[in-house]
Structure formats: structure tokens, C-alpha cells
Design an enzyme around this catalytic site. Structure first.
Site, PDB file in Angstrom:
ATOM      1  N   GLU A   6      -6.536   6.441  -7.723  1.00 36.62           N
ATOM      2  CA  GLU A   6      -5.255   5.995  -7.153  1.00 36.62           C
ATOM      3  C   GLU A   6      -4.177   6.913  -7.708  1.00 36.62           C
ATOM      4  O   GLU A   6      -4.088   7.096  -8.929  1.00 36.62           O
ATOM      5  CB  GLU A   6      -4.982   4.535  -7.531  1.00 36.62           C
ATOM      6  N   GLU A  13      -4.440   5.183   2.348  1.00 42.42           N
ATOM      7  CA  GLU A  13      -3.071   5.654   2.617  1.00 42.42           C
ATOM      8  C   GLU A  13      -3.138   7.136   3.007  1.00 42.42           C
ATOM      9  O   GLU A  13      -2.499   7.995   2.393  1.00 42.42           O
ATOM     10  CB  GLU A  13      -2.131   5.442   1.413  1.00 42.42           C
ATOM     11  N   GLU A  50      -8.660   5.136   5.515  1.00 40.19           N
ATOM     12  CA  GLU A  50      -8.035   3.888   5.940  1.00 40.19           C
ATOM     13  C   GLU A  50      -7.116   4.242   7.121  1.00 40.19           C
ATOM     14  O   GLU A  50      -7.598   4.655   8.163  1.00 40.19           O
ATOM     15  CB  GLU A  50      -7.286   3.298   4.742  1.00 40.19           C
ATOM     16  N   GLU A  62      -7.818  -5.765   3.355  1.00 38.94           N
ATOM     17  CA  GLU A  62      -6.966  -6.131   2.216  1.00 38.94           C
ATOM     18  C   GLU A  62      -5.768  -6.980   2.640  1.00 38.94           C
ATOM     19  O   GLU A  62      -5.296  -7.818   1.875  1.00 38.94           O
ATOM     20  CB  GLU A  62      -6.493  -4.875   1.472  1.00 38.94           C
TER      21      GLU A  62
HETATM   22  C1  NOJ Z   1      -4.698   0.358  -1.504  1.00 42.63           C
HETATM   23  C2  NOJ Z   1      -6.091   0.518  -0.992  1.00 42.63           C
HETATM   24  O1  NOJ Z   1      -6.121   0.386   0.415  1.00 42.63           O
HETATM   25  C3  NOJ Z   1      -6.952  -0.515  -1.673  1.00 42.63           C
HETATM   26  O2  NOJ Z   1      -8.259  -0.485  -1.131  1.00 42.63           O
HETATM   27  C4  NOJ Z   1      -6.952  -0.263  -3.156  1.00 42.63           C
HETATM   28  O3  NOJ Z   1      -7.682  -1.267  -3.785  1.00 42.63           O
HETATM   29  C5  NOJ Z   1      -5.532  -0.263  -3.701  1.00 42.63           C
HETATM   30  N1  NOJ Z   1      -4.691   0.583  -2.942  1.00 42.63           N
HETATM   31  C6  NOJ Z   1      -5.492   0.210  -5.145  1.00 42.63           C
HETATM   32  O4  NOJ Z   1      -5.809   1.556  -5.229  1.00 42.63           O
HETATM   33 CA    CA Z   2      -3.929   0.461   1.930  1.00 40.40          CA
END
Ligand code: NOJ
Ligand code: CA
Length: 677
Positions: A379, A458, A476, A482
Site C-alpha cells: 500500500e 486504485e 480494481e 470492500e
Molecule cells: C484499498 C484496497 O482496495 C483494499 O483491497 C485494501 O485492503 C486497502 N486499500 C488497503 O490497502
Molecule cells: Ca479500493
């Protein structure tokens, strides 16, 4: 005398007597594209005799050169045709047919001292049109800064056309609930931008091979006239490049009905072949992970009592994966940087340093024994310079521990990607700017050096680059599962009946299906729960294509319903053939897919908030075989709000001559494995 000349001139321009009209058709003759030569470069398109795109402008404007637009006329043209079959190393199908007619048009100015030229290459397939700009090297045009792209899509009768679209240049990037409006009510939208004309013709505007260029969004300029609107750099320039250069392909997928859009290979056909050579290390797979627990607040990414990514928890997931045949375990939150408000703290992510309660060597060694690989996670919170500085070391560390896939994340508001320029100044960029288009691709080519595939969250939207870089395994780029944990509101029942006709036309999506516990806050919590039945969660594995699919729920929820879990265990993620068999945008959709290197077929079908009956002809099956249909369908009283779990699992012997009549509950679905006997 003067008067006569004047009259003649008016006649010539209005009747276009000397103007040439170039035409090119699709191989089946149904799509006709014409390019007019009236010193205003433009094109128009008809389909089965219906004018679908009216005369629409072409051209580019630069900061330091004359605009390539009015005053340019056709100076040359060339035609070519191609018909070939090529193969995808993984995908919805093994063999892809590329059958097209091409028209290459050169537009030039007539100015003696400042002659300028550009080309537009048009390709017509039976499933649509692609065209792109090609600007050769020429006098006084070396470094260029594009400040406008004039490309238009003038929709015939936009008021009567229905469009499904998400807004562009918003804080939530591509993660919006779809709008359904007439075309003339569209504001600024992302692509794929899909609409249906009054005649029933379905069209989707997008782009292919987005490399070293800004993403194209579309903006309504005059009613029905959608204009290319490229996402700018932080300094307002749209594209910085150098001659000669090519734009991405502007694409227009065209079909007589909704289902036809789903069977189109146009985007992939307009991308370049694989540039990575041997990609046997790119592995389609199913995975589980330390993930949903954080989204429903049972765990945290950061350290502390509720830390999800601990050694012991990872070992437990590895055991679960091994027992049920999953080859990967995603672990989020193992590396230092999550403490505090990680959304705003991208500077402190360290991609090689683990929290004290996580031992990457111990878990990957254990995984090796069990035949399960870790799936890495990075991330960045949109701090791309911090990521760039650590990238090679971070991929090398993963490679050392046998990791083959890394999920990346760029959580930051639209327009808030943080880059530090060469003078140390902080610049804020859009996720779909030219800068980020190149940044995302850099992570792909860098990862390839370590035999790592990337699943970007993202992301920049997909434009078919998986053909050229098969390690760009998924992404994504829309509202995924989510949002059902914390989205306000969560994805509405129609969401996954729109995605196939919009976002999914671009390519695979890591939606992360398979939530079995719909009521983690109680079924009554309408704002934080999946708004589906259980059977619909299973159908998603077939409907929303991705070569990597997650079983997203907590292991205990699968253990509590092993009978339903069996479908997730059986469903492949790599296909020999795929065929959309029914559907209307925003209402329902059904796909049949045959597994790669095997005889079994799978079907997934799902509906919006309305219950329906699906009559499924099995004529896609091999006529010489018998099959056992293992059917997972909504129970008699199933409905998504109060009774999402009622499901019937039944087996039937069938052949290609049979038909199945399948009831779908409100926001329900059906998933079927046809096991060849
Ligand atoms: C957004 C992502 O779409 C999700 O899958 C992830 O768990 C979180 N960010 C944290 O990185
Ligand atoms: Ca996301």
C-alpha cells in the site's frame, strides 16, 4: 465578375464538390466509417445502415505549435486488411481472432513555409472501431506539449439514448455507483462509457493501449457531443511527449444488442503482442487472505491487539489454503507504516521492514512445505516517490521468499497522488494523468524482472495492456466487494449487472467475491452488508472475469458452509472459451465458460433487485459429451434482504440438447459446474 466568383465559392464549400470522402468498412460490411475532407478533419460511423456517430471532429492542439485541426486536409491514404488468430497465455479464451480492415489517413496543411502533417489510423472490426493519432517527426515539432485533444463522439439522438456511467475527475477515482441517464444528461465521465441507442444498438467508448499519454475521459460539450477530455498534469499540460508519437487507440465497441458487447475482443486486438517473452511464471490462481477482517473492523492493518498480519494468523490461513486447494495467501498490514492514519501517511511505509509479530521467512518457508505462496502487498497511500525509491528492493525481498504476485494500492483522493519532483518540490497528480500512467506501468516492468505479477488497486483503468505485459494480472478500478463492508451506501443489487457491460469491457477485475456471511452487522444493517443472495456471490466467480480470484470471507464462514464453498473450490480462473449468453445492462447477465485444458463448463448468471426466471439453453456444451450439472441456485423463498442464504444444491445429468429453467431471487444468481462424464 467579382460577384460570380463569390457565388461559385459558396457553392463549392456547401456542396463539398471537390472534397473526397474516404470510406472503410468492417469485414462483415456492417460498420461503415467515413472520413471527410473539408479542411476540418472528422469521421462518422454507421452501423447496419443507421448513422450512430455523426460527423465528429479530430485533431490535437499544442502549446508551442499550430493546432492540428481546421485547415488540414487529406493528402494521402492507404488501406490494408488483416485476419489472424493469436493466443492469450491466460484469459477468457485461448484463441483470439483479429480480423480488421485498416485505413490510414494523412492530413496536411497547405501552408508553404510551415507545412505540417499528422495521420489517423482507423481499424474496423466486426465488433467496433479503433483509431489513433500518429504524429511523425517534422520541422519545428520535436518536444510537444498537448493542451487539447479535439476528438469528438457525436451521438446520434443522445436524448433518446440511455447511458451507464461514472463521473470522472472525482475524489473517489473510479469507485462510484453507476448513473443511468440519457446521454445528454451525462456530465464528465470515465470510460468505458456504455450507452444504448433508441434502435437498440449498444455502444461503448473507451481506449486501448494507454501508454505514455493521459487517460481519456469524456465531457459533454454540446448536447450529445462527447469530447475527449484528457486528465492533466499538475501544471495543466495534458501530455508531454516527443515526435514521433502515437496516441492510445480511441475505441468504439458496437453491437446490435447488449450481449454482443461482452463477446468483443476489440480492446485486446488493439494492443501490442507480449513484450515479456516467457511468462510461464504468471500464474492464474485462487487465493484467500488476511483482508476482510480489516474491512469489517475485526482486525487492524496497524500493530496492536487486533493486528491481522501476525505470524500465527498467517500460518492458520496457509493451513486453510492448503486444505482447500488455494495456492495463495494475501497478507496485508505486515510491513511497517500502517500505524496512525495510514491514508495520509504514505511517506512512512517501509516495504521491507516487518512488524515484530510477523516473520516473513517463517511463514513463507511454512507455505513452501504446504504448496502455498504468500501474496505480497504494497500500500503506497498514493506516495509514489516513496514507493519508487524502495521498489526494486521490495520486489527482490518478495522474490527471495517465493512470492509470485503482489497487490499494490494507491489509496489517495483523486488529484492527490504525491510525487516529489527532481527539485524536491511536492506535486499532486491525478491517478489517471500521464505521469501516473507511466508510474503504474513502471511497477509492472520492474516487477517482471523479479517474475512478479501485479494486481493494482486504485489503478489506472485497464486498456488491454495485459496482452503486452501479461504480468499485469488484475486490478480494481471500480467499486469492489470492500464497499459492502463500509461503503455508504454499499453496492446496490444492480451494480454487478452493470459492471460486465462497463468496467469489465476494459479487462479483468479483482472484485473479491465470495462473502458468505451477509450479516456481519446483522442482516438488518442495510448500509454495511452485501446486497445479494449467497448464490449470487457464487455466480460472481464466473460473471466477473479475473485470472486471480479471492475467496474473500473469513475461513470460519466457509467452514460453516462447506457445501456452498465447494463451488469456489471447483471454479477455474483460466478459460479456454467464454461466451456471454444473455443479458441487459443493469438488469441481468449470464456467462458460460469452458475451463482451460479441460472439458468442464461453468455458468454464472445474476440479476438486479428483480427476481426472474432464466431459461438456459445448453447448446454451448460439447455435443458428443454427457455432463453432470452441479447447480447452486437460489431457494424457493430466497430474497436478498431477509433470506439471502436459502440455496438449493442439486445434480442433474444433461447434454447440449437440454435446457435448464432457473429461478433467480431478488439480487440472486445461479452458479453451475458442468462436469464432463
Ligand atoms: C484499498 C484496497 O482496495 C483494499 O483491497 C485494501 O485492503 C486497502 N486499500 C488497503 O490497502
Ligand atoms: Ca479500493
Amino acid at each position: 465578375m467579382k460577384k460570380i466568383i463569390f457565388t461559385l465559392a459558396v457553392l463549392l464549400s456547401s456542396n463539398n464538390l471537390f472534397a473526397e470522402t474516404l470510406k472503410v468498412t468492417s469485414p462483415d460490411g456492417k460498420i461503415v466509417l467515413s472520413v471527410n475532407d473539408d479542411e476540418k478533419p472528422s469521421y462518422e460511423i454507421s452501423f447496419s445502415g443507421e448513422n450512430i456517430i455523426k460527423a465528429s471532429r479530430l485533431g490535437l492542439a499544442f502549446k508551442n505549435a499550430i493546432p492540428f485541426s481546421d485547415g488540414f486536409s487529406i493528402s494521402a491514404n492507404q488501406k490494408k486488411s488483416a485476419n489472424s488468430v493469436w493466443q492469450l497465455p491466460w484469459g477468457e479464451r485461448k484463441n483470439v481472432t483479429d480480423n480488421h480492415n485498416e485505413l490510414l489517413v494523412t492530413f496536411s496543411t497547405k501552408h508553404k513555409d510551415d507545412a505540417k502533417k499528422f495521420k489517423v489510423r482507423f481499424r474496423l472490426f466486426n465488433d467496433g472501431v479503433g483509431f489513433r493519432y500518429e504524429v511523425p517527426k517534422q520541422k519545428d515539432l520535436d518536444q510537444v506539449e498537448i493542451i487539447n485533444e479535439f476528438t469528438e463522439f457525436a451521438i446520434n439522438d443522445g436524448k433518446k439514448a440511455t447511458a451507464w456511467w461514472i463521473p470522472a475527475r472525482g475524489w473517489n477515482r473510479y469507485e462510484y455507483i453507476y448513473n443511468t441517464t440519457d446521454v445528454e444528461s451525462v456530465d464528465r465521465a470515465h470510460t468505458p462509457f456504455t450507452f444504448k441507442l433508441d434502435s437498440g444498438t449498444h455502444i461503448s467508448i473507451h481506449e486501448a493501449a494507454l501508454v505514455n499519454y493521459a487517460a481519456m475521459t469524456i465531457n459533454q460539450k454540446r448536447p450529445g457531443v462527447l469530447k475527449a477530455d484528457l486528465t492533466p498534469w499538475s501544471d495543466g499540460i495534458l501530455v508531454k511527449t516527443k515526435t514521433d508519437f502515437k496516441s492510445p487507440w480511441r475505441t468504439i465497441q458496437i453491437s446490435k444488442d447488449a450481449v454482443g458487447l461482452l463477446n468483443s475482443d476489440l480492446i485486446l486486438n488493439l494492443n501490442e503482442p507480449n513484450k515479456l517473452g516467457d511468462v510461464s511464471w504468471v500464474e492464474p490462481a485462487k487465493y484467500v487472505g488476511i483482508w476482510w477482517g480489516m474491512h469489517i473492523n475485526k482486525n487492524t492493518w496497524g500493530s496492536g491487539e487486533k493486528h491481522g498480519a501476525t505470524t500465527s494468523e498467517t500460518l492458520r490461513y496457509i493451513d486453510f489454503a492448503a486444505e482447500h486447494g488455494f495456492s495463495g495467501v494475501l497478507v496485508e498490514g505486515w510491513n511497517v507504516g500502517w500505524d496512525g492514519d495510514w491514508f495520509f501517511n504514505g511517506d512512512v511505509f517501509n516495504f521491507s521492514k516487518a512488524y515484530d509479530d510477523f516473520d516473513i521467512k517463517a511463514v513463507s518457508d511454512y507455505g513452501k512445505k504446504k504448496g502455498v505462496r504468500l501474496i505480497g502487498h504494497h500500500e503506497t497511500s498514493g506516495n509514489v516517490t516513496n514507493y519508487r525509491n524502495q521498489m526494486s528492493d521490495a520486489y527482490a525481498l518478495y522474490e527471495k521468499h517465493g512470492v509470485r504476485q503482489v497487490k499494490t494500492g494507491y489509496v489517495a483522493d483523486g488529484g492527490d497522488i504525491k510525487r516529489i519532483d527532481k527539485n524536491g518540490i511536492i506535486r499532486k497528480e491525478w491517478h489517471d494523468s500521464q505521469f501516473m500512467v507511466s508510474e503504474y506501468l513502471h511497477s509492472i516492468t520492474e516487477a517482471a524482472k523479479y517474475k512478479i505479477s501485479i494486481n493494482t488497486h486504485e489503478p489506472i483503468k485497464d486498456t488491454g495492456l495485459r496482452r503486452t505485459y501479461p504480468n499485469w494480472i488484475s486490478r480494481e478500478g471500480a467499486r469492489g466487494q470492500e464497499f459492502n463492508a463500509w461503503g455508504t451506501p454499499p453496492n446496490p443489487p444492480e451494480h454487478t449487472t452493470i459492471l460486465p457491460f462497463t468496467r469489465m469491457l476494459a479487462g479483468p477485475m479483482d472484485f473479491t467475491p465470495g462473502i458468505f456471511d451477509m450479516g456481519f452487522n446483522g442482516l438488518g444493517d442495510k448500509s454495511n452488508r452485501p446486497q445479494t443472495t449467497l448464490a449470487k456471490q457464487l455466480a460472481l466467480y464466473v460473471v466477473l472475469y479475473s485470472p486471480i480470484q479471492m475467496a474473500a470471507d473469513l475461513p470460519k464462514n466457509y467452514q460453516a458452509n462447506l457445501a456452498a464453498f465447494q463451488f469456489i473450490k471447483d471454479v477455474p480462473t483460466n478459460w479456454h472459451k467464454s461466451k456471454a449468453i444473455a443479458g441487459e445492462v443493469g438488469e441481468y447477465v449470464a456467462f458460460a465458460r469452458q475451463e482451460r485444458d479441460g472439458d468442464d463448463w461453468f455458468v454464472g448468471a445474476l440479476t438486479d433487485e428483480k427476481s426472474r426466471t432464466l431459461t438456459l439453453k445448453l447448446d454451448f456444451l460439447d455435443r458428443s459429451k454427457r455432463y453432470q450439472a452441479q447447480i447452486y441456485r437460489d431457494g424457493k423463498n430466497a430474497e436478498w434482504i431477509n433470506n439471502p442464504y436459502e440455496m438449493i444444491i442439486e445434480n442433474k445429468q444433461v447434454t447440449a440438447k437440454d435446457e435448464l429453467v432457473l429461478p433467480l431471487a431478488t439480487s440472486g444468481g445461479v452458479a453451475i459446474r458442468f462436469k464432463a462424464l
